[in-house]
Structures are given as structure tokens and as C-alpha cells.
Design a protein around this motif. Structure first.
Motif: not given
Length: 185
Positions: A18-39
Motif C-alpha cells: 500500500f505504501e507503493n500504490i499511487s494516490a494519483d492513480e487511485v484518485n483518477a479511478l475514483i473520479e471515473a467511478i463517480e462519473k460513470a452511470d454504471k460500474v
């Protein structure tokens, strides 16, 4: 191996990962989830079990989440997101589904260990869980566990981490989430 040693090894590996997971990549995924109608979610084996937990928790916080192949799966559209779980990014079934999703102009996110996999040809987003692979990639967390256990554990916890972040971002009242918990149990 005794219990205390085994659990210390596992917890240490997860922390290092977890110390090596990119916060930027995670934040981008969250934005994509929030933007999607269905996941939608696709994976195989134990990775699918981790993704099913992620989908369930997203459903609890109001995301229209579906597992590919379930009897109630709706059609995917250009307004939707497919999340693929595949450590290697080379698993046949998820690759076929990602290609199919792209044919409908859906957005595809890959959560995996290998950023240079075949899945990268179909992915709009990538979150790397940097665990030990056969490829010996940079910054991999070595594991004493069998096969891909560390990836599957990290994926489960990453899903819960993302949901916690979304709950906080949306100021959702935690106790109110219980009304969305299964009650035919």
C-alpha cells in the motif's frame, strides 16, 4: 510457521504494498467511478471474489455496480465503466470482456500488477498494485504467501479504501449505510 509469524509477514507485505500504490492513480479511478452511470467488474478466480466485495460496498454507497456474467447484468454503454481485476493483465476472459466493452465505447480501468500488459491496450485507467510477479518488475513487494494471495488481499483492501475515501468525499453518514445492507439474511 507459527500464527504470530505468519500474520506479521502478511500484514507487513500488505503495508509495504500500500505504501507503493499511487494516490494519483487511485484518485483518477475514483473520479471515473463517480462519473460513470454504471460500474461493471470482471475478473476470474480469487481476484473476482475481491472485486465482488468492492462492487457490493460501492452499491452500499449508491453506485450502480454489476458483476459481468451475473443474471441481472444490464447492457454496458459509453457512459459506463468496466473495472478489470487482473494481476498479470493477461488473463483471457477479462481481456475479451475489456475488448468488448471498448467496442461499446465504455471506459475501462485495470487494477493489476503489470503496467505493460496486453490489458493496457484496452485500459483508460490503471491502478498498479505492485506485488511480486513472474516478471520481476520494479518496486515489487516480495511475498512469502502462495501464488497471488498478496494481490488478492491488496485488491480487497484497495476496494475498501476507495469506498472509505468516497464516503468521506460525499459526507455520507456511516450509520445510514445500514439501510442498504442485505436484510434477507
Amino acid at each position: 510457521m507459527e500464527f504470530n509469524k505468519a500474520q506479521n509477514e502478511i500484514v507487513s507485505e500488505i503495508k509495504q504494498t500500500f505504501e507503493n500504490i499511487s494516490a494519483d492513480e487511485v484518485n483518477a479511478l475514483i473520479e471515473a467511478i463517480e462519473k460513470a452511470d454504471k460500474v461493471f467488474f470482471v475478473a476470474v478466480g480469487r481476484v473476482l471474489l475481491s472485486l465482488k466485495s468492492f462492487a457490493k460496498r460501492l452499491a452500499h454507497i449508491g453506485v450502480d455496480a454489476h458483476i459481468v456474467g451475473d443474471i441481472t447484468e444490464p447492457a454496458i454503454t459509453e457512459n459506463d465503466l468496466l473495472i478489470v481485476g487482473s494481476g498479470s493483465g493477461e488473463s483471457s476472459f477479462p481481456l475479451i470482456i475489456a475488448k468488448k466493452a471498448k467496442s461499446f465505447n465504455a471506459t475501462v480501468a485495470h487494477i493489476g500488477s503489470n503496467p505493460n500488459s496486453t490489458m493496457s491496450n484496452y485500459s483508460d485507467y490503471f491502478v498498479r498494485i505492485p506485488v511480486q510477479t513472474k516478471l520481476g518488475l520494479e518496486n515489487e513487494t516480495k511475498s512469502v504467501q502462495p501464488m497471488t494471495s498478496l494481490f488478492e488481499q491488496s485488491l480487497l483492501l484497495l476496494g475498501d479504501t476507495i469506498c472509505l475515501m468516497m464516503i468521506d468525499n460525499k459526507n455520507i453518514d456511516m450509520p445510514s449505510l445500514w439501510e442498504f445492507h442485505a436484510n434477507l439474511e
